[in-house]
Write a protein that holds these residues in place. Structure first.
Motif, short mmCIF file in Angstrom:
data_model
loop_
_atom_site.label_atom_id
_atom_site.label_comp_id
_atom_site.label_asym_id
_atom_site.label_seq_id
_atom_site.Cartn_x
_atom_site.Cartn_y
_atom_site.Cartn_z
N PHE A 155 -9.01 3.76 -0.91
CA PHE A 155 -9.84 4.40 -1.94
C PHE A 155 -10.29 3.42 -3.02
O PHE A 155 -10.74 3.83 -4.09
CB PHE A 155 -9.10 5.59 -2.56
CG PHE A 155 -8.74 6.67 -1.57
CD1 PHE A 155 -9.73 7.47 -1.02
CD2 PHE A 155 -7.43 6.87 -1.18
CE1 PHE A 155 -9.41 8.46 -0.10
CE2 PHE A 155 -7.09 7.86 -0.26
CZ PHE A 155 -8.08 8.66 0.28
N TYR A 156 -10.12 2.13 -2.74
CA TYR A 156 -10.58 1.07 -3.66
C TYR A 156 -11.63 0.23 -2.94
O TYR A 156 -11.52 0.01 -1.73
CB TYR A 156 -9.42 0.15 -4.03
CG TYR A 156 -8.34 0.79 -4.89
CD1 TYR A 156 -8.36 0.65 -6.28
CD2 TYR A 156 -7.29 1.49 -4.32
CE1 TYR A 156 -7.35 1.21 -7.07
CE2 TYR A 156 -6.28 2.05 -5.09
CZ TYR A 156 -6.32 1.90 -6.47
OH TYR A 156 -5.33 2.46 -7.24
N HIS A 157 -12.63 -0.28 -3.68
CA HIS A 157 -13.64 -1.12 -3.01
C HIS A 157 -13.07 -2.46 -2.61
O HIS A 157 -13.48 -3.06 -1.62
CB HIS A 157 -14.92 -1.24 -3.83
CG HIS A 157 -14.81 -2.08 -5.07
ND1 HIS A 157 -13.98 -1.76 -6.11
CD2 HIS A 157 -15.45 -3.23 -5.42
CE1 HIS A 157 -14.12 -2.66 -7.06
NE2 HIS A 157 -15.00 -3.56 -6.67
N LYS A 158 -12.10 -2.96 -3.42
CA LYS A 158 -11.34 -4.15 -2.99
C LYS A 158 -9.92 -3.68 -2.90
O LYS A 158 -9.32 -3.35 -3.94
CB LYS A 158 -11.44 -5.25 -4.04
CG LYS A 158 -12.79 -5.89 -4.11
CD LYS A 158 -12.76 -7.06 -5.09
CE LYS A 158 -14.17 -7.55 -5.33
NZ LYS A 158 -14.41 -7.88 -6.74
N PRO A 159 -9.36 -3.61 -1.70
CA PRO A 159 -8.06 -2.97 -1.54
C PRO A 159 -7.01 -3.41 -2.56
O PRO A 159 -6.77 -4.59 -2.75
CB PRO A 159 -7.65 -3.38 -0.12
CG PRO A 159 -8.94 -3.59 0.58
CD PRO A 159 -9.91 -4.12 -0.45
N VAL A 160 -6.46 -2.43 -3.25
CA VAL A 160 -5.36 -2.66 -4.18
C VAL A 160 -4.17 -1.99 -3.50
O VAL A 160 -4.20 -0.80 -3.24
CB VAL A 160 -5.65 -1.92 -5.52
CG1 VAL A 160 -4.43 -1.96 -6.44
CG2 VAL A 160 -6.87 -2.51 -6.20
N ASP A 161 -3.16 -2.78 -3.17
CA ASP A 161 -2.04 -2.22 -2.42
C ASP A 161 -0.85 -1.96 -3.34
O ASP A 161 -0.09 -2.86 -3.66
CB ASP A 161 -1.66 -3.17 -1.28
CG ASP A 161 -0.56 -2.58 -0.41
OD1 ASP A 161 -0.19 -1.40 -0.61
OD2 ASP A 161 -0.08 -3.30 0.48
N ASN A 162 -0.72 -0.71 -3.78
CA ASN A 162 0.41 -0.35 -4.65
C ASN A 162 1.57 0.24 -3.85
O ASN A 162 2.46 0.85 -4.42
CB ASN A 162 -0.05 0.68 -5.70
CG ASN A 162 -0.92 0.03 -6.76
OD1 ASN A 162 -0.68 -1.11 -7.16
ND2 ASN A 162 -1.94 0.74 -7.22
N LYS A 163 1.51 0.10 -2.51
CA LYS A 163 2.57 0.65 -1.63
C LYS A 163 2.72 2.16 -1.84
O LYS A 163 3.81 2.68 -2.05
CB LYS A 163 3.91 -0.05 -1.88
CG LYS A 163 3.82 -1.57 -1.91
CD LYS A 163 4.03 -2.17 -0.54
CE LYS A 163 3.87 -3.68 -0.54
NZ LYS A 163 2.69 -4.13 0.21
N MET A 164 1.56 2.81 -1.82
CA MET A 164 1.54 4.26 -2.03
C MET A 164 0.90 4.96 -0.83
O MET A 164 -0.13 4.52 -0.33
CB MET A 164 0.66 4.61 -3.24
CG MET A 164 1.23 4.23 -4.56
SD MET A 164 2.42 5.47 -5.06
CE MET A 164 2.52 5.05 -6.78
N LEU A 165 1.51 6.06 -0.44
CA LEU A 165 0.93 6.91 0.61
C LEU A 165 0.75 8.32 0.05
O LEU A 165 1.53 8.76 -0.79
CB LEU A 165 1.87 6.97 1.81
CG LEU A 165 2.20 5.65 2.52
CD1 LEU A 165 3.25 5.89 3.60
CD2 LEU A 165 0.95 5.02 3.13
N ARG A 166 -0.30 9.00 0.55
CA ARG A 166 -0.56 10.38 0.12
C ARG A 166 -0.14 11.35 1.23
O ARG A 166 -0.54 11.19 2.38
CB ARG A 166 -2.06 10.54 -0.16
CG ARG A 166 -2.43 11.85 -0.83
CD ARG A 166 -3.91 12.16 -0.68
NE ARG A 166 -4.22 12.70 0.64
CZ ARG A 166 -5.41 13.19 1.00
NH1 ARG A 166 -6.42 13.19 0.14
NH2 ARG A 166 -5.61 13.67 2.22
N PHE A 167 0.65 12.35 0.84
CA PHE A 167 1.11 13.36 1.80
C PHE A 167 0.58 14.73 1.36
O PHE A 167 0.72 15.11 0.20
CB PHE A 167 2.64 13.40 1.86
CG PHE A 167 3.23 12.16 2.48
CD1 PHE A 167 3.40 11.00 1.72
CD2 PHE A 167 3.59 12.13 3.81
CE1 PHE A 167 3.93 9.84 2.29
CE2 PHE A 167 4.12 10.99 4.39
CZ PHE A 167 4.29 9.84 3.63
#
Ligand code: GLN
Length: 385
Positions: A354-366
């Motif tokens: 959901f970011y134009h430049k991937p920001v990886d916060n180690k989050m998943l949506r359930f």
């Protein structure tokens, strides 16, 4: 360069298939529990189904009026005024759409020209940017501040200029489950005052808000309402995402432009379903009870995963719960989400997409719009990781 038959100069060269289709397809392939794409795995009300059947049997099977069934628009006008205090004319200011996504696309197509700037907040629901790009607009990305995913209004003020044609807000927010407060809306009001900036307010989860919090629709703020397209969805509210019916509310001048596009994009929306909704919407409990219904599901789910290795802050709204897996694994969120499907049998949505430049916060949506047994099975898997 001449165009040869079969050569397409893509208008969306960087866009692939939406994450929701991708993950749902993969979940089916691997027979995984699907908490990725947001939809209930329980049935909608039988009464509502009967009302659709009745409408069909009565012969309501031809085109609805282009802006939607008037009786349904009238009820939506009453609902909006009762809940948020602004009166909209059902004749000229409310249009029934083929879901929220179509309404958002239409609002953008009707107002954005080449080089107009549109501010969106990341992580951003994935249908905003492509619609802006097709219209020739320029997307201006601002980041929501983790861990609360709140808006930094000073940053908005800095990016705001005479080319800012639109700001898109979303509360309750997909994918993070955060919400905007009254204070947020006042800040937005201050920034857009005296401009011709339009707002698209994606409020499809308006009735799914928890812990006694009140939904801050732009319709509560006259200086925002006068420039806003409000988008909502019957799919979310009545557990009927597959029916693809939603609506847009906006002042007359904006709605006139919206309808110019709407009439040539879909013309009108499913007739018998509109008849059924016009009956079903008369019982206020059918939407006012939704917050409690989903709050119970949220609490059921988070209670089950309290002892897992995931960290989380309970969602304030929507039917999505973000889980932070940084204590469990160091993989990129996209890789980890795929691994969870293939190796553990559970599907989620990685937030970096959901970011134009991937920001990886180690989050998943359930998605917790599921039966208790589904949530129990899912939690069982998550607690073993
Ligand atoms: N709104 C749904 C979600 O966030 C997805 C809808 C879709 O697949 N287009 O999961």
């Amino acid at each position: 360069m001449p165009l040869f038959p079969g050569t397409v100069h893509s208008k969306l060269p960087k866009i692939g298939t939406t994450i929701f289709s991708t993950m749902s397809k993969m979940a089916a392939e691997y027979n995984a529990i699907n908490l990725s794409q947001g939809f209930p795995d329980f049935s909608c009300s039988e009464e509502l189904i009967k009302l659709v059947n009745e409408a069909m049997l009565k012969g309501n099977n031809q085109y609805a009026p282009m802006p939607g069934l008037f009786a349904l628009r009238e009820l939506l006008a009453v609902k909006t005024e009762t809940l948020y205090g602004t009166k909209y004319d059902p004749d000229t200011e409310i249009t029934i759409t083929a879901g929220g996504t179509q309404a958002i696309y239409t609002a953008i197509a009707a107002t954005i020209r080449e080089d107009d700037e549109v501010i969106i907040f990341e992580p951003a629901y994935d249908c905003y940017q492509p619609a802006i790009e097709v219209a020739g607009g320029k997307t201006v990305y601002l980041q929501l501040k983790a861990p609360d995913y709140s808006i930094n209004w000073e940053e908005v003020q800095k990016m705001f200029n005479h080319r800012t044609r639109m700001i898109i807000i979303n509360t309750p927010h997909n994918p993070t489950g955060s919400i905007l407060s009254e204070q947020d809306m006042r800040q937005l009001e201050k920034i857009v005052k005296n401009s011709d900036t339009v707002i698209v307010s994606d409020e499809v989860y308006e009735h799914i808000i928890f812990d006694g919090t009140v939904h801050q629709s732009v319709a509560r703020f006259p200086h925002l309402a006068e420039r806003s397209f409000i988008i909502s969805s019957f799919g979310k509210t009545f557990h009927t995402t597959g029916w693809k019916v939603g609506y847009c509310v906006a002042p007359k001048n904006l709605m006139a432009e919206f309808r110019k596009v709407h009439q040539f994009l879909v013309f009108s929306v499913n007739t018998p379903i509109q008849f059924a909704l016009a009956e079903y919407l008369k019982q206020k409990d059918n939407y006012l009870g939704l917050a409690r219904f989903y709050e119970t599901k949220r609490d059921f789910f988070i209670d089950l995963i309290k002892k897992s290795g995931f960290q989380f802050k309970p969602a304030a709204g929507t039917y999505f719960q973000l889980l932070d897996y940084s204590k469990l694994n160091t993989d990129k969120d996209t890789d980890y989400a795929i691994r969870l499907i293939k190796e553990s049998g559970i599907a989620s949505i990685p937030i970096s997409v959901f970011y134009h430049k991937p920001v990886d916060n180690k989050m998943l949506r359930f998605c917790f719009a599921k039966k208790e047994e589904t949530l129990e099975k899912a939690a069982g898997i998550l607690c073993k990781l």
